[in-house]
Design an enzyme around this catalytic site. Structure first.
Site, PDB file in Angstrom:
ATOM      1  N   LYS A  72       0.803  -1.231   0.000  1.00 48.75           N
ATOM      2  CA  LYS A  72       0.000   0.000   0.000  1.00 48.75           C
ATOM      3  C   LYS A  72       0.838   1.284   0.000  1.00 48.75           C
ATOM      4  CE  LYS A  72      -4.320  -1.649   1.999  1.00 48.75           C
ATOM      5  NZ  LYS A  72      -5.320  -1.483   3.057  1.00 48.75           N
ATOM      6  N   ASP A 108     -10.130   3.148   1.863  1.00 48.77           N
ATOM      7  CA  ASP A 108     -10.316   2.495   3.175  1.00 48.77           C
ATOM      8  C   ASP A 108     -11.060   3.402   4.167  1.00 48.77           C
ATOM      9  OD1 ASP A 108      -9.211  -0.012   2.665  1.00 48.77           O
ATOM     10  OD2 ASP A 108      -7.171   0.639   3.158  1.00 48.77           O
TER      11      ASP A 108
HETATM   12  P1  NAP Z   1       0.208  -3.154   9.743  1.00 46.36           P
HETATM   13  O1  NAP Z   1       0.484  -1.865   9.069  1.00 46.36           O
HETATM   14  O2  NAP Z   1       1.193  -4.251   9.659  1.00 46.36           O
HETATM   15  O3  NAP Z   1      -0.050  -2.812  11.301  1.00 46.36           O
HETATM   16  C1  NAP Z   1      -0.341  -3.815  12.228  1.00 46.36           C
HETATM   17  C2  NAP Z   1      -0.433  -3.221  13.647  1.00 46.36           C
HETATM   18  O4  NAP Z   1      -0.811  -4.282  14.518  1.00 46.36           O
HETATM   19  C3  NAP Z   1       0.871  -2.645  14.172  1.00 46.36           C
HETATM   20  O5  NAP Z   1       0.585  -1.520  14.921  1.00 46.36           O
HETATM   21  C4  NAP Z   1       1.420  -3.775  15.050  1.00 46.36           C
HETATM   22  O6  NAP Z   1       2.106  -3.342  16.209  1.00 46.36           O
HETATM   23  C5  NAP Z   1       0.168  -4.438  15.551  1.00 46.36           C
HETATM   24  N1  NAP Z   1       0.429  -5.866  15.783  1.00 46.36           N
HETATM   25  C6  NAP Z   1       0.801  -6.788  14.879  1.00 46.36           C
HETATM   26  N2  NAP Z   1       0.934  -7.997  15.470  1.00 46.36           N
HETATM   27  C7  NAP Z   1       0.659  -7.800  16.782  1.00 46.36           C
HETATM   28  C8  NAP Z   1       0.645  -8.670  17.906  1.00 46.36           C
HETATM   29  N3  NAP Z   1       0.939  -9.975  17.804  1.00 46.36           N
HETATM   30  N4  NAP Z   1       0.317  -8.149  19.106  1.00 46.36           N
HETATM   31  C9  NAP Z   1       0.034  -6.826  19.234  1.00 46.36           C
HETATM   32  N5  NAP Z   1       0.035  -5.965  18.212  1.00 46.36           N
HETATM   33  C10 NAP Z   1       0.337  -6.443  16.989  1.00 46.36           C
HETATM   34  O7  NAP Z   1      -1.166  -3.784   9.233  1.00 46.36           O
HETATM   35  P2  NAP Z   1      -2.477  -2.980   8.726  1.00 46.36           P
HETATM   36  O8  NAP Z   1      -2.394  -2.751   7.264  1.00 46.36           O
HETATM   37  O9  NAP Z   1      -2.686  -1.817   9.621  1.00 46.36           O
HETATM   38  O10 NAP Z   1      -3.620  -4.084   8.947  1.00 46.36           O
HETATM   39  C11 NAP Z   1      -3.993  -4.444  10.251  1.00 46.36           C
HETATM   40  C12 NAP Z   1      -5.255  -5.296  10.265  1.00 46.36           C
HETATM   41  O11 NAP Z   1      -6.351  -4.577   9.714  1.00 46.36           O
HETATM   42  C13 NAP Z   1      -5.149  -6.593   9.456  1.00 46.36           C
HETATM   43  O12 NAP Z   1      -5.802  -7.597  10.185  1.00 46.36           O
HETATM   44  C14 NAP Z   1      -5.909  -6.273   8.193  1.00 46.36           C
HETATM   45  O13 NAP Z   1      -6.460  -7.433   7.589  1.00 46.36           O
HETATM   46  C15 NAP Z   1      -6.999  -5.365   8.743  1.00 46.36           C
HETATM   47  N6  NAP Z   1      -7.570  -4.484   7.720  1.00 46.36           N
HETATM   48  C16 NAP Z   1      -8.890  -4.637   7.412  1.00 46.36           C
HETATM   49  C17 NAP Z   1      -9.469  -3.805   6.474  1.00 46.36           C
HETATM   50  C18 NAP Z   1     -10.924  -3.980   6.140  1.00 46.36           C
HETATM   51  O14 NAP Z   1     -11.374  -3.427   5.140  1.00 46.36           O
HETATM   52  N7  NAP Z   1     -11.691  -4.696   6.921  1.00 46.36           N
HETATM   53  C19 NAP Z   1      -8.703  -2.808   5.830  1.00 46.36           C
HETATM   54  C20 NAP Z   1      -7.360  -2.677   6.170  1.00 46.36           C
HETATM   55  C21 NAP Z   1      -6.804  -3.512   7.121  1.00 46.36           C
HETATM   56  P3  NAP Z   1       3.692  -3.132  16.289  1.00 46.36           P
HETATM   57  O15 NAP Z   1       3.898  -1.726  15.882  1.00 46.36           O
HETATM   58  O16 NAP Z   1       4.008  -3.369  17.708  1.00 46.36           O
HETATM   59  O17 NAP Z   1       4.297  -4.149  15.362  1.00 46.36           O
END
Ligand code: NAP
Length: 284
Positions: A72, A108
């Site tokens: 992204k 989004d």
């Molecule tokens: P990202 O940029 O990788 O961010 C993930 C976040 O979650 C980071 O802040 C990370 O914290 C935290 N995290 C990851 N693993 C963790 C763990 N084991 N324990 C605690 N915190 C943890 O990912 P993203 O793009 O934001 O996506 C995140 C989620 O949103 C995914 O599940 C994705 O499928 C979902 N999503 C859904 C939609 C929808 O339309 N429904 C749209 C976008 C995203 P750290 O900084 O500590 O690593």
């Protein structure tokens, strides 16, 4: 007459890695089928090391594509133009291809707001807890600040939560943002939004919140995860008496907005609603 793919079929796709779990082909191909359009939407796995080399193939063969994890932000240098949504969020989830030019959008935020509104959740001016500080958290935080919310961002890594806070403060006139570690959280939030992947495979047996007492004082819990359909967090929130929402409707509405960018027109609402129900029944 039955419709087959042919050399004139307009192609669309979602690119990411991994991608085989994506629900986006189900959304968009249903739309094309319903409208009897000669269009097809594919899921394409493109590893990060191959993103640059894939751009011209996308440019020359596709009318538009969605972009998901991990591309992204990485795709931005390869695009010719960004719409303001993509500029604000610093991330692109939709690209329109026109005369060989690639224009990036981010739908989004629209998806998040539409999902909340469709459920009748009113967060204006309310205290909201955001779990996570990644790409999805950034989009959700911008939207919540626009609605005058008082935001608490709880994230595992301090560096990421502080970076997000600094970025939001630089862009938003709403300065009500505090940050903390998830272990420091206490009750007092009208709404909780989980933007971490904690709750989906391989973390489906985990909760993004240690202190479940917080749920009792909350009205609304929104988990951006849609697979599983009801995460452990949403189950615990329901038990605590909260209204809950999973990530399906956000995903769906961001897809509907992407369609609008690709076709330059709004989809008939009746069709959009019918496909929503069809997919929701499939996921339940
Ligand atoms: P990202 O940029 O990788 O961010 C993930 C976040 O979650 C980071 O802040 C990370 O914290 C935290 N995290 C990851 N693993 C963790 C763990 N084991 N324990 C605690 N915190 C943890 O990912 P993203 O793009 O934001 O996506 C995140 C989620 O949103 C995914 O599940 C994705 O499928 C979902 N999503 C859904 C939609 C929808 O339309 N429904 C749209 C976008 C995203 P750290 O900084 O500590 O690593």
């Amino acid at each position: 007459m039955e419709c087959f793919l042919n050399s004139k079929t307009e192609l669309y796709a979602v690119i990411g890695d991994p991608i085989s779990h994506s629900l986006s082909p189900d959304i968009h191909n249903r739309i094309y089928k319903r409208l009897k359009e000669d269009k097809a939407y594919l899921a394409m796995r493109i590893p990060p090391s191959e993103l640059k080399a894939s751009i011209d193939l996308l440019r020359n063969n596709f009318k538009g594509f969605n972009v998901t994890i991990p591309h992204k932000e990485a795709i931005i240098p390869y695009l010719d133009e960004l719409d303001t949504t993509a500029e604000i969020y610093g991330a692109v989830n939709t690209v329109r291809v026109e005369n060989g030019r690639l224009k990036g959008y981010n739908t989004d935020g629209y998806g998040f707001i539409m999902a909340m509104e469709a459920e009748g959740f009113k967060v204006e001016g309310k205290k909201v807890l955001l779990l996570g500080a990644g790409g999805a958290a950034r989009v959700v935080a911008h939207e919540l600040l626009n609605k005058g919310c008082h935001l608490t961002i709880a994230n595992r890594s301090e560096e990421k939560r502080e970076r997000l806070k600094a970025e939001l403060l630089a862009h938003s006139s709403n300065k009500h943002i505090i940050t903390c570690s998830p272990s420091e959280l206490k009750e007092g939030y009208y709404c909780i939004v989980n933007t971490t992947p904690v709750g989906m495979a391989p973390l489906e047996q985990q909760l993004p919140l240690e202190n479940l007492e917080i749920l009792k004082a909350s009205e609304v819990v929104f988990d951006l995860i849609y697979n599983p359909y009801k995460t452990l967090l949403l189950k615990a929130a329901e038990e605590a008496g909260c209204r809950v929402l999973n990530g399906f409707s956000m995903l769906y509405y961001q897809g509907i907005k992407a369609q609008e960018h690709w076709r330059g027109a709004v989809l008939p609402n009746k069709i959009a609603q019918e496909i929503f129900v069809e997919l929701e029944n499939m996921l339940k």
